[in-house]
Design a protein around this motif. Structure first.
Motif, PDB file in Angstrom:
ATOM      1  N   ALA A 128      -4.587   7.776   8.860  1.00  0.00           N
ATOM      2  CA  ALA A 128      -4.054   7.907   7.499  1.00  0.00           C
ATOM      3  C   ALA A 128      -3.997   6.547   6.806  1.00  0.00           C
ATOM      4  CB  ALA A 128      -2.661   8.538   7.550  1.00  0.00           C
ATOM      5  N   ALA A 129      -3.628   5.499   7.546  1.00  0.00           N
ATOM      6  CA  ALA A 129      -3.588   4.143   6.975  1.00  0.00           C
ATOM      7  C   ALA A 129      -4.992   3.669   6.614  1.00  0.00           C
ATOM      8  CB  ALA A 129      -2.939   3.175   7.972  1.00  0.00           C
ATOM      9  N   ILE A 130      -5.981   4.001   7.452  1.00  0.00           N
ATOM     10  CA  ILE A 130      -7.373   3.658   7.158  1.00  0.00           C
ATOM     11  C   ILE A 130      -7.824   4.345   5.875  1.00  0.00           C
ATOM     12  CG2 ILE A 130      -9.761   3.995   7.941  1.00  0.00           C
ATOM     13  CD1 ILE A 130      -8.683   3.564  10.821  1.00  0.00           C
ATOM     14  N   GLU A 131      -7.497   5.610   5.734  1.00  0.00           N
ATOM     15  CA  GLU A 131      -7.873   6.364   4.528  1.00  0.00           C
ATOM     16  C   GLU A 131      -7.251   5.743   3.284  1.00  0.00           C
ATOM     17  OE1 GLU A 131      -9.898   8.910   4.089  1.00  0.00           O
ATOM     18  OE2 GLU A 131     -10.444   9.201   6.195  1.00  0.00           O
ATOM     19  N   ARG A 179      -6.462   2.622   2.804  1.00  0.00           N
ATOM     20  CA  ARG A 179      -7.143   1.363   2.484  1.00  0.00           C
ATOM     21  C   ARG A 179      -8.558   1.611   1.960  1.00  0.00           C
ATOM     22  NH1 ARG A 179      -5.161  -3.530   6.478  1.00  0.00           N
ATOM     23  NH2 ARG A 179      -3.035  -2.767   6.800  1.00  0.00           N
ATOM     24  N   MET A 180      -9.215   2.644   2.446  1.00  0.00           N
ATOM     25  CA  MET A 180     -10.551   2.950   1.911  1.00  0.00           C
ATOM     26  C   MET A 180     -10.456   3.392   0.454  1.00  0.00           C
ATOM     27  SD  MET A 180     -13.162   4.503   4.709  1.00  0.00           S
ATOM     28  CE  MET A 180     -12.309   6.036   5.027  1.00  0.00           C
ATOM     29  N   ARG A 181      -9.427   4.164   0.128  1.00  0.00           N
ATOM     30  CA  ARG A 181      -9.266   4.595  -1.281  1.00  0.00           C
ATOM     31  C   ARG A 181      -9.044   3.402  -2.202  1.00  0.00           C
ATOM     32  NH1 ARG A 181      -6.347   8.959   1.133  1.00  0.00           N
ATOM     33  NH2 ARG A 181      -4.346   7.920   0.785  1.00  0.00           N
ATOM     34  N   ARG A 182      -8.418   2.353  -1.672  1.00  0.00           N
ATOM     35  CA  ARG A 182      -8.174   1.147  -2.477  1.00  0.00           C
ATOM     36  C   ARG A 182      -9.351   0.178  -2.418  1.00  0.00           C
ATOM     37  NH1 ARG A 182      -2.881   1.361   0.196  1.00  0.00           N
ATOM     38  NH2 ARG A 182      -3.510  -0.424   1.498  1.00  0.00           N
ATOM     39  N   GLY A 183     -10.392   0.546  -1.679  1.00  0.00           N
ATOM     40  CA  GLY A 183     -11.560  -0.329  -1.553  1.00  0.00           C
ATOM     41  C   GLY A 183     -11.340  -1.503  -0.623  1.00  0.00           C
ATOM     42  N   GLU A 184     -10.316  -1.433   0.233  1.00  0.00           N
ATOM     43  CA  GLU A 184      -9.999  -2.540   1.130  1.00  0.00           C
ATOM     44  C   GLU A 184     -10.696  -2.420   2.481  1.00  0.00           C
ATOM     45  OE1 GLU A 184      -5.511  -3.027  -0.791  1.00  0.00           O
ATOM     46  OE2 GLU A 184      -5.753  -2.458   1.316  1.00  0.00           O
ATOM     47  N   LEU A 185     -11.259  -1.264   2.769  1.00  0.00           N
ATOM     48  CA  LEU A 185     -11.998  -1.040   4.010  1.00  0.00           C
ATOM     49  C   LEU A 185     -13.304  -0.332   3.707  1.00  0.00           C
ATOM     50  CD1 LEU A 185      -9.483   0.133   6.803  1.00  0.00           C
ATOM     51  CD2 LEU A 185     -10.617  -2.087   6.569  1.00  0.00           C
TER      52      LEU A 185
END
Length: 392
Positions: free
Chosen positions: A244-247, A249-255
């Motif tokens: 969930a934390a990965i998701e 950060r991906m939505r924020r463009g951080e991953l």
């Protein structure tokens, strides 16, 4: 138009290795400089430094630091722990040195140990716990050797102590009442945590969401490329929260999701800036690594990236060993090319090669480079033996 943050970036296995080696700081000669502050910086980069009791060569916490700090000395770790207090001991996947800046993320675990101690501590009575805390509060920091009035009891476990006070000290350590203020070899000195750190205001425990974000950030910093397994090493219960934390950060463009050629079935992620600056590699740089080194300890990840399956055979019957009792992987460039079973002869102050196993068909071409590194490694062992010797 830039790619979507959910569009996987494809990396060759060679590039993936270079990303991991850079995160581990094994691709530079002196990535942290020298002196005591380099020890703190190295532990902060790696996230934690595993402590181990096996001593056929220098213990792994010193070995791991030496692999990244050529001028490292025992006194540097002692200064970080006992003087600067920039690192402390606690449990990660094993007993480890951890940056003190990260202590709030371990306070929730300490609270859980207070509320529900492990069955290992069932034999600890309230009287034993009160006794050791009263002694330390009154007389100052102490080790188990300073408690001489214990009535010895029968062991209830092969690794247990016959001194009930030792188990009480360990329980107080896990609950955060005590911390290890100093270590001499494997002998620990315990102090009240509040008194050791001299806090005016005790740190506030992190929330569970903050702990999960911390674990993800720590893995990204020390691994470069992460998977759920590599983030949650021996902590599988947190996989759903980490995903969930990965998701988020991906939505924020951080991953960015990453596909590694040859390992397409395993999901990986990286911070975009890491993929923009994949370093070149000195293919002649050699490292004799501890089997507990962060690059080695996650065996499944090691095999995926390096096609090398490390065998730790210290607890395997002698007749069943393949590579030896305490085998150290040898990294040259981005390849594991050998595994050498070493032992320090403390009387003769030399390093004995018990067994040398080549990995790969073309590995022997590195022999002269490895022999040079073995000479440096022997100097490290001898130097540490001199440091440990009692003064005349």
């Amino acid at each position: 138009m830039p790619p979507s943050p959910r569009t996987p970036v494809t990396l060759s296995m060679n590039a993936a290795r270079r990303v991991w080696l850079r995160a581990q700081r094994l691709d530079e000669a002196e990535p942290f400089g020298d002196g005591p502050d380099a020890t703190r910086a190295a532990i902060e980069q790696l996230g934690y430094l595993q402590i181990d009791t096996i001593s056929v060569i220098e213990r792994c916490h010193h070995h791991i630091l030496w692999s990244r700090i050529p001028t490292y000395r025992r006194e540097h770790l002692r200064q970080a722990q006992s003087v600067d207090k920039s690192v402390f001991e606690y449990w990660t996947h094993a007993l480890s040195y951890v940056p003190t800046r990260d202590l709030p993320f371990f306070l929730p675990d300490m609270k859980r140990h207070r509320q529900s101690p492990k069955s290992w501590f069932n034999s600890v009575s309230k009287e034993d716990l009160r006794k050791v805390l009263t002694l330390i509060r009154r007389d100052g920091a102490l080790s188990i050797r300073d408690i001489d009035d214990d009535v010895l009891i029968e062991k209830d476990h092969a690794w247990a102590s016959r001194k009930p006070s030792k188990r009480a000290l360990q329980l107080a350590f896990f609950t955060g009442a005590l911390t290890v203020s100093e270590r001499s070899g494997m002998l620990k000195t315990y102090e009240l945590m509040d008194r050791h750190f001299g806090w005016e205001t005790k740190p506030k425990p992190a929330s569970e969401r903050q702990v999960v974000d911390y674990l993800l950030t720590r893995a990204l910093r020390s691994q470069g490329l992460v998977s759920l397994d590599s983030i949650c090493h021996l902590d599988a219960k947190r996989k759903a929260e980490i995903r969930a934390a990965i998701e988020r950060r991906m939505r924020r463009g951080e991953l960015t999701p990453v596909t590694i050629e040859g390992a397409e079935k395993v999901e990986h992620w990286a911070e975009p800036w890491v993929l923009d600056a994949i370093p070149l590699l000195d293919r002649e740089r050699a490292h004799i690594l501890s089997p507990f080194d962060p690059l080695i300890i996650q065996r499944k990840r090691l095999k995926l990236f390096f096609e090398y399956e490390h065998r730790f055979e210290a607890y395997v019957p002698k007749e069943k060993r393949v590579m030896g009792y305490f085998t150290l992987p040898v990294l040259v460039g981005d390849e594991v090319v050998a595994a050498i079973d070493l032992k320090t002869d403390r009387e003769k102050k030399t390093l004995r090669i018990q067994q040398w196993t080549w990995i790969g068909t073309d590995a022997k071409r590195h022999k002269s480079r490895i022999e040079t590194e073995l000479q440096r490694f022997e100097c490290f062992q001898v130097k540490f033996e001199k440091e440990a010797a009692p003064a005349a």
